[in-house]
Write an enzyme that holds these catalytic residues in place. Structure first.
Site, PDB file in Angstrom:
ATOM      1  N   ASP A 161      28.453  32.798  20.641  1.00  0.00           N
ATOM      2  CA  ASP A 161      28.183  34.122  21.202  1.00  0.00           C
ATOM      3  C   ASP A 161      28.003  34.904  19.791  1.00  0.00           C
ATOM      4  O   ASP A 161      29.266  35.092  19.140  1.00  0.00           O
ATOM      5  CB  ASP A 161      29.127  34.758  22.167  1.00  0.00           C
ATOM      6  CG  ASP A 161      28.855  36.231  22.545  1.00  0.00           C
ATOM      7  OD1 ASP A 161      27.895  36.287  23.320  1.00  0.00           O
ATOM      8  OD2 ASP A 161      29.594  36.922  21.649  1.00  0.00           O
ATOM      9  N   GLU A 257      22.180  31.985  22.624  1.00  0.00           N
ATOM     10  CA  GLU A 257      21.353  33.153  23.364  1.00  0.00           C
ATOM     11  C   GLU A 257      20.135  33.533  22.921  1.00  0.00           C
ATOM     12  O   GLU A 257      19.759  33.350  21.573  1.00  0.00           O
ATOM     13  CB  GLU A 257      22.412  34.420  23.462  1.00  0.00           C
ATOM     14  CG  GLU A 257      23.479  34.280  24.331  1.00  0.00           C
ATOM     15  CD  GLU A 257      24.218  35.592  24.638  1.00  0.00           C
ATOM     16  OE1 GLU A 257      24.303  36.084  25.755  1.00  0.00           O
ATOM     17  OE2 GLU A 257      24.610  36.079  23.655  1.00  0.00           O
ATOM     18  N   CYS A 332      39.554  37.637  40.112  1.00  0.00           N
ATOM     19  CA  CYS A 332      40.842  36.722  39.689  1.00  0.00           C
ATOM     20  C   CYS A 332      41.669  37.462  38.715  1.00  0.00           C
ATOM     21  O   CYS A 332      42.829  36.790  38.454  1.00  0.00           O
ATOM     22  CB  CYS A 332      40.323  35.420  39.404  1.00  0.00           C
ATOM     23  SG  CYS A 332      39.174  35.648  37.614  1.00  0.00           S
ATOM     24  N   ASP A 339      33.625  38.756  24.064  1.00  0.00           N
ATOM     25  CA  ASP A 339      32.861  37.682  23.127  1.00  0.00           C
ATOM     26  C   ASP A 339      33.603  36.353  23.481  1.00  0.00           C
ATOM     27  O   ASP A 339      32.361  35.462  23.574  1.00  0.00           O
ATOM     28  CB  ASP A 339      33.154  38.209  21.636  1.00  0.00           C
ATOM     29  CG  ASP A 339      32.597  39.477  21.283  1.00  0.00           C
ATOM     30  OD1 ASP A 339      31.576  39.893  22.113  1.00  0.00           O
ATOM     31  OD2 ASP A 339      32.824  39.916  20.301  1.00  0.00           O
TER      32      ASP A 339
END
Length: 420
Positions: A161, A257, A332, A339
Site C-alpha cells: 500500500d 494498487e 467486529c 495503511d
C-alpha cells in the site's frame, strides 16, 4: 497547399537523402553531423504520425493522441541513437567507442559488460546518447540471455500500500508487517531551492516575447538551481530502485494498487508530495523486475476498497476520509492503522485472484463487475432540474432531500452476484 507526403520511415529517409544535397537549408552543414542524428529525428517523426493515425482509427490503446507538433528546443531532451558504425566497449573497461564521436571515457566501469561480450553471451544492438540532469549518458542496448534468479521466499505473497506518510506498507501472507519510510527528498531541499530561485529571479533572464537573451549571471544562478533539482531526482531514483529490488528479491508474488496518479496530481494539497513519492515509477519497476524473476505482479482494481474494507471480517465502510488515519470497524471492533489494513486486504487478493474478485491482469477469470458497483466518479454532482447546474456547487443551496448513506455491510454476504 502542401503536397501529401507519406510518413513511413523508409520514405522519409528516401526523401531526406534526395533533398539534403540540393536544398540550401541542409546542403551547407548536413555533412558535419552523423547520419544517425537525422535518422533519429526521422524515426521519432514516423512513430509520432503512426501513433496519431492508429489512435484516430481506434487501433491504439491509452489516451487519445493528437496531431504531432514540433518539439520545442527548450524542453526537449537531446538524444541520438546509433545503430550502425563502430560501436564497441574498449578492453580497459573504462572507454566506449561510438561513431563520429570516437573513444569516450565513461564515469562508471564497463567491465561486467566487457566480460559478457568477450565470452560471446552478449551482443550490442544500438547505443543511445542523451543529455539529462546536467550530464551526458550513453545507454547500450544489449541482447543477452538472462538467467532467472530464484527469490528468497517464492511461495510468499506481499501486498504493498503506497502512501505519503509512509512510502510503502508491506504485509505478506505470513503475517509480517513492514513500514518503509518516505525519504521526502524534495521537502529537505525546499529551503535551499527558495534561496537559489530568489537569486535567479533577480538576474536578467530570457524573454521569448521580446527576444531578450539571458545574462551570464542568470545562467550561472540557473545552473546552481538546476543542480539541486538534479540531486533530488537522483536520490529519489536511487531510493526507489533499492526498494523495488529488495522487494522483488524476497517475495514471489507482489500485489499493488492501480492508483490514479494523474488524478492525484490535480489535488493542490497533495500534488507535490505525490510527485515526490513516485507512485507510478514504483509500480513500473515492480512489474519489469518481476518478469526477470518469472514472478507475477497482481494489480488490484482501481475501485477495490482496500482502505475501507475490514481485513478481519470483510465489512466495508461507506466513507473513510483521508484525514482519518486509524481504521475502526463497526462490525467486529478492529482498530488498525488504515495503511496496514489496506496492505492486508491487498495480500488477501493474491489467494483470491483466480476466483473473480475484480483483480486487473487476471487472464484466467472472466471479466467481472467492479466491487461495490463503483463504475463512475463518486464526486460528481447531479445537475439541478431548474438551473441545470450541479447541486451545491459554488455555494448553491443543498437539495431538499438528502440520500441516506449506506451503512456498513459485510462484503462476503451482500456482495453482487458476480463477486460471490
Amino acid at each position: 497547399m502542401t503536397p501529401w507526403r507519406p510518413w513511413s520511415l523508409p520514405l522519409l529517409r528516401k526523401e531526406f537523402n534526395r533533398v539534403k544535397t540540393t536544398d540550401p537549408r541542409f546542403a551547407a552543414w548536413w555533412q558535419e553531423n552523423s547520419k544517425e542524428a537525422y535518422n533519429t529525428g526521422l524515426a521519432n517523426a514516423a512513430s509520432a504520425f503512426d501513433n496519431y493515425a492508429k489512435s484516430k482509427q481506434g487501433k491504439r490503446k491509452g489516451a487519445r493522441v493528437g496531431v504531432p507538433r514540433r518539439k520545442p528546443k527548450r524542453k526537449a531532451r537531446p538524444a541520438c541513437r546509433f545503430t550502425t558504425g563502430t560501436i564497441r566497449v574498449e578492453r580497459d573497461g573504462r572507454h566506449v567507442t561510438l561513431p563520429r564521436l570516437g573513444t569516450i571515457r565513461t564515469h562508471e566501469p564497463t567491465a561486467k559488460l566487457l566480460v559478457r561480450i568477450q565470452a560471446g553471451t552478449a551482443r550490442i544492438l544500438s547505443v543511445t546518447v542523451r543529455h539529462e540532469r546536467g550530464h551526458w549518458f550513453v545507454s547500450l542496448q544489449v541482447e543477452t540471455a538472462r538467467e532467472i534468479t530464484r527469490v528468497d521466499r517464492p511461495d510468499t505473497a506481499v501486498g504493498i500500500d503506497l502512501g505519503v506518510k509512509h512510502l510503502a506498507v508491506l504485509a505478506d501472507s505470513s503475517g509480517e508487517i513492514r513500514y518503509e519510510p518516505n525519504p521526502k527528498y524534495l521537502d529537505g531541499a525546499l529551503k535551499l531551492l527558495r534561496v537559489h530561485s530568489r537569486r535567479a529571479s533577480r538576474r536578467q533572464g530570457p524573454d521569448r516575447r521580446t527576444g531578450q537573451k539571458p545574462s551570464r549571471r542568470w545562467e550561472k544562478a540557473n545552473a546552481e538551481r538546476n543542480k539541486i533539482h538534479h540531486r533530488v531526482a537522483n536520490l529519489r531514483t536511487d531510493a526507489l530502485h533499492k526498494l523495488t529490488t529488495r522487494v522483488r528479491a524476497e517475495y514471489g508474488t507482489v500485489v499493488v494498487e492501480d492508483l490514479n496518479v494523474a488524478g492525484m496530481l490535480r489535488n493542490q494539497r497533495l500534488a507535490r508530495r505525490v510527485a515526490d513519492a513516485g507512485f507510478g515509477e514504483i509500480r513500473r519497476q515492480l512489474t519489469y523486475k518481476g518478469r526477470r524473476n518469472a514472478c507475477p505482479t497482481i494489480v488490484a482494481n482501481r475501485w477495490y476498497p482496500s482502505s475501507k474494507t475490514c481485513s478481519n471480517c470483510g465489512a466495508v465502510k461507506a466513507k473513510l476520509p483521508l484525514h482519518v488515519r486509524v481504521f475502526t470497524c463497526d462490525a467486529c471492533g478492529l482498530v488498525l492503522d488504515r495503511d496496514e489494513n489496506a496492505a492486508r486486504n491487498l495480500v488477501a487478493l493474491a489467494a483470491a485472484c483466480t476466483t473473480g474478485t475484480g483483480v486487473a491482469g487476471d487472464q484466467d477469470t472472466p471479466r467481472v463487475s467492479k466491487p461495490r458497483g463503483a463504475d463512475r466518479k463518486t464526486r460528481r454532482q447531479r445537475p439541478d432540474r431548474n438551473t441545470g447546474r450541479g447541486g451545491r456547487a459554488g455555494g448553491a443551496s443543498p437539495p431538499h432531500q438528502r440520500r441516506k448513506e449506506t451503512g456498513d455491510r459485510r462484503q462476503d454476504t451482500e456482495a453482487p452476484p458476480a463477486l460471490r
